[in-house]
Design a protein around this motif. Sequence first.
Motif, PDB file in Angstrom:
ATOM      1  N   THR A 195       0.724  -1.672   0.332  1.00 23.29           N
ATOM      2  CA  THR A 195      -0.134   0.317   0.337  1.00 23.29           C
ATOM      3  C   THR A 195       1.041   1.298  -0.317  1.00 23.29           C
ATOM      4  O   THR A 195       1.864   1.336   1.250  1.00 23.29           O
ATOM      5  CB  THR A 195      -1.112   0.095   1.386  1.00 23.29           C
ATOM      6  N   PRO A 196       0.738   1.955  -0.854  1.00 26.89           N
ATOM      7  CA  PRO A 196       1.485   3.067  -1.175  1.00 26.89           C
ATOM      8  C   PRO A 196       1.587   4.123   0.519  1.00 26.89           C
ATOM      9  O   PRO A 196       0.299   4.125   0.870  1.00 26.89           O
ATOM     10  CB  PRO A 196       0.896   3.998  -1.898  1.00 26.89           C
ATOM     11  N   ARG A 197       2.791   4.604   0.396  1.00 25.48           N
ATOM     12  CA  ARG A 197       2.796   6.263   1.875  1.00 25.48           C
ATOM     13  C   ARG A 197       2.619   6.934   1.584  1.00 25.48           C
ATOM     14  O   ARG A 197       2.700   7.397   0.601  1.00 25.48           O
ATOM     15  CB  ARG A 197       4.172   5.727   2.393  1.00 25.48           C
ATOM     16  N   GLY A 198       1.194   8.181   3.365  1.00 26.66           N
ATOM     17  CA  GLY A 198       1.971   9.248   2.114  1.00 26.66           C
ATOM     18  C   GLY A 198       2.989  10.037   3.297  1.00 26.66           C
ATOM     19  O   GLY A 198       3.932   9.587   3.796  1.00 26.66           O
ATOM     20  N   LEU A 199       2.765  11.203   3.229  1.00 27.43           N
ATOM     21  CA  LEU A 199       3.955  12.068   4.181  1.00 27.43           C
ATOM     22  C   LEU A 199       4.486  11.694   5.541  1.00 27.43           C
ATOM     23  O   LEU A 199       5.503  12.260   5.455  1.00 27.43           O
ATOM     24  CB  LEU A 199       3.222  13.736   3.784  1.00 27.43           C
ATOM     25  N   GLU A 251       0.730   4.166   5.766  1.00 29.98           N
ATOM     26  CA  GLU A 251      -0.066   3.195   4.763  1.00 29.98           C
ATOM     27  C   GLU A 251      -1.918   3.972   4.275  1.00 29.98           C
ATOM     28  O   GLU A 251      -2.202   5.066   6.073  1.00 29.98           O
ATOM     29  CB  GLU A 251      -0.146   1.830   5.277  1.00 29.98           C
ATOM     30  N   LYS A 252      -1.668   4.178   3.273  1.00 29.15           N
ATOM     31  CA  LYS A 252      -2.712   5.626   2.708  1.00 29.15           C
ATOM     32  C   LYS A 252      -4.332   4.829   3.454  1.00 29.15           C
ATOM     33  O   LYS A 252      -5.091   5.675   3.452  1.00 29.15           O
ATOM     34  CB  LYS A 252      -2.652   5.960   1.666  1.00 29.15           C
ATOM     35  N   ALA A 253      -3.818   3.650   2.811  1.00 26.50           N
ATOM     36  CA  ALA A 253      -4.722   2.765   3.665  1.00 26.50           C
ATOM     37  C   ALA A 253      -4.709   1.036   4.854  1.00 26.50           C
ATOM     38  O   ALA A 253      -3.984   0.761   4.237  1.00 26.50           O
ATOM     39  CB  ALA A 253      -5.857   2.251   2.316  1.00 26.50           C
ATOM     40  N   TYR A 254      -6.366   0.700   4.531  1.00 27.47           N
ATOM     41  CA  TYR A 254      -6.032   0.070   5.553  1.00 27.47           C
ATOM     42  C   TYR A 254      -6.825  -1.324   5.509  1.00 27.47           C
ATOM     43  O   TYR A 254      -6.459  -2.019   5.988  1.00 27.47           O
ATOM     44  CB  TYR A 254      -5.894  -0.254   7.654  1.00 27.47           C
ATOM     45  N   SER A 255      -7.952  -1.345   4.145  1.00 23.82           N
ATOM     46  CA  SER A 255      -8.147  -2.418   4.145  1.00 23.82           C
ATOM     47  C   SER A 255      -9.184  -2.070   2.201  1.00 23.82           C
ATOM     48  O   SER A 255      -9.264  -0.891   2.272  1.00 23.82           O
ATOM     49  CB  SER A 255      -9.516  -2.110   4.987  1.00 23.82           C
ATOM     50  N   GLU A 256     -10.011  -2.707   2.318  1.00 20.92           N
ATOM     51  CA  GLU A 256     -10.381  -2.440   0.566  1.00 20.92           C
ATOM     52  C   GLU A 256     -11.419  -1.214   0.181  1.00 20.92           C
ATOM     53  O   GLU A 256     -11.959  -1.316  -0.377  1.00 20.92           O
ATOM     54  CB  GLU A 256     -11.371  -4.309   0.150  1.00 20.92           C
ATOM     55  N   TRP A 257     -11.856  -0.914   1.335  1.00 24.43           N
ATOM     56  CA  TRP A 257     -12.980   0.485   1.392  1.00 24.43           C
ATOM     57  C   TRP A 257     -12.206   1.655   0.654  1.00 24.43           C
ATOM     58  O   TRP A 257     -13.059   2.576  -0.171  1.00 24.43           O
ATOM     59  CB  TRP A 257     -13.945   0.756   2.763  1.00 24.43           C
ATOM     60  N   SER A 258     -11.000   1.188   0.307  1.00 22.14           N
ATOM     61  CA  SER A 258      -9.937   2.844  -0.255  1.00 22.14           C
ATOM     62  C   SER A 258      -9.542   2.323  -1.355  1.00 22.14           C
ATOM     63  O   SER A 258      -8.561   0.696  -1.303  1.00 22.14           O
ATOM     64  CB  SER A 258      -9.086   3.574   0.496  1.00 22.14           C
TER      65      SER A 258
END
Length: 424
Positions: free
Chosen positions: A190-194, A198-205
Amino acid sequence: MRHCWIFYAVGLIAASVQAADPEMIARGAYLAKVADCESCHTAGSGHAPFSGGLPINSPFGVIYSTNITPDPTTGIGQYSYEEFSRAVREGVAKGGKRLYPAMPYPSFAATQDRDIQALYAYFMEGVKPVHHIPPQTELPFPFNQRWTLRFWAMIFATQKPYEPRADRDERWNRGAYLVQALGHCGACHTPRGLAYQEKAYSEWSPDYLSGSVIENWSTADLTGNPASGLGRWSEAEISTFLETGHSRLGIAFGSMVTVIENSLQHLLKEDLDAIAHYLKSLPAGRKGRSYYQPLTTQNELILTGLETGVDKFEHPGAGVYAGFCAKCHEDNGMGRLPRISRLSGNSMVLSENPVSIIRQVLEGGKGPLTKKGPKPKKMPGFAKKLSDREIADVLTFVRNSWGNTAPPVIPREVSIVRKEMLQE
């Protein structure tokens, strides 16, 4: 009379010290495989398992893994269950020391209580204590101020123990739980933010499992993208790849080799199938590259750019491919499965970020050695044989041949990866 009281007291102490249930210890051992604890907490071959000391590169400096054997002074032997659970799921060690998120506690936070209990039983009863003090992590200011991680965790580590979705079946929920919690797949994919979260932890994103870059490797897109993701993979192919590291659409390389060798190949078939079932349910995340399958009358992939001697050297990189790559990967990019990967339609070849294929050409490597997979074949590195321009040209050729369509690779990208590899 005094001796009787002594014997009575000893008996009470002995009765209070109950060994963990062997079945729970065995379950904890299996879950430790799911979580791949050994890969990060073992310094390498020749070092005791779980004794720590593996250097983990991060954007902020080198972080050394800790000793998680039950040694009472250098390991976790004096941890209570509550302290163990807090370290695993909240990133707080005994005594209140904050752990860097190189330890994937934001994912482990989703682990259910019964699995944490089994892991605790295994690490306390099933792992050999090793007296070993790993090197200390010493990051530069301000990253050495661990107290700030409390606020980082409050904002970004917000996972709760996994709760099954009522609108999904049991197999889907099992796969989702393994991927999101102990499997911590998002930590790499999962791509990382600033803030390096992690930008998300589940399939909702749509960002979840859409690919990232870790230690100069671009990790695979695990969403349903038809080119760079798993859109063209069947559930059976995903499950087999997880177990063996080989499939018709690619062979594992880089850090994924260790994950398959130390972790995934040891999982139960039903768990591998559950993971595949969950991953296959994910829609395409970010916009992927394209792939079409050109056909001949024999319904085989045709050759692009190398069909004739006239065309052979008209395409930049085609000559390099013919001289260095075609011997193994074939003129039509189909490779020699299962030991030599195909390049036509290969998901990593079509990845948005070409850093992995650049690194693979520079340093070479080989696929995982597993119980049920083929013997891996080593690919040589070409860092000393090919220039940045030649590598960029041949990869651009590969990314735009045999139905592949992806942006070109430029020499500067190769130069950057080459320099960063020298600094590792």
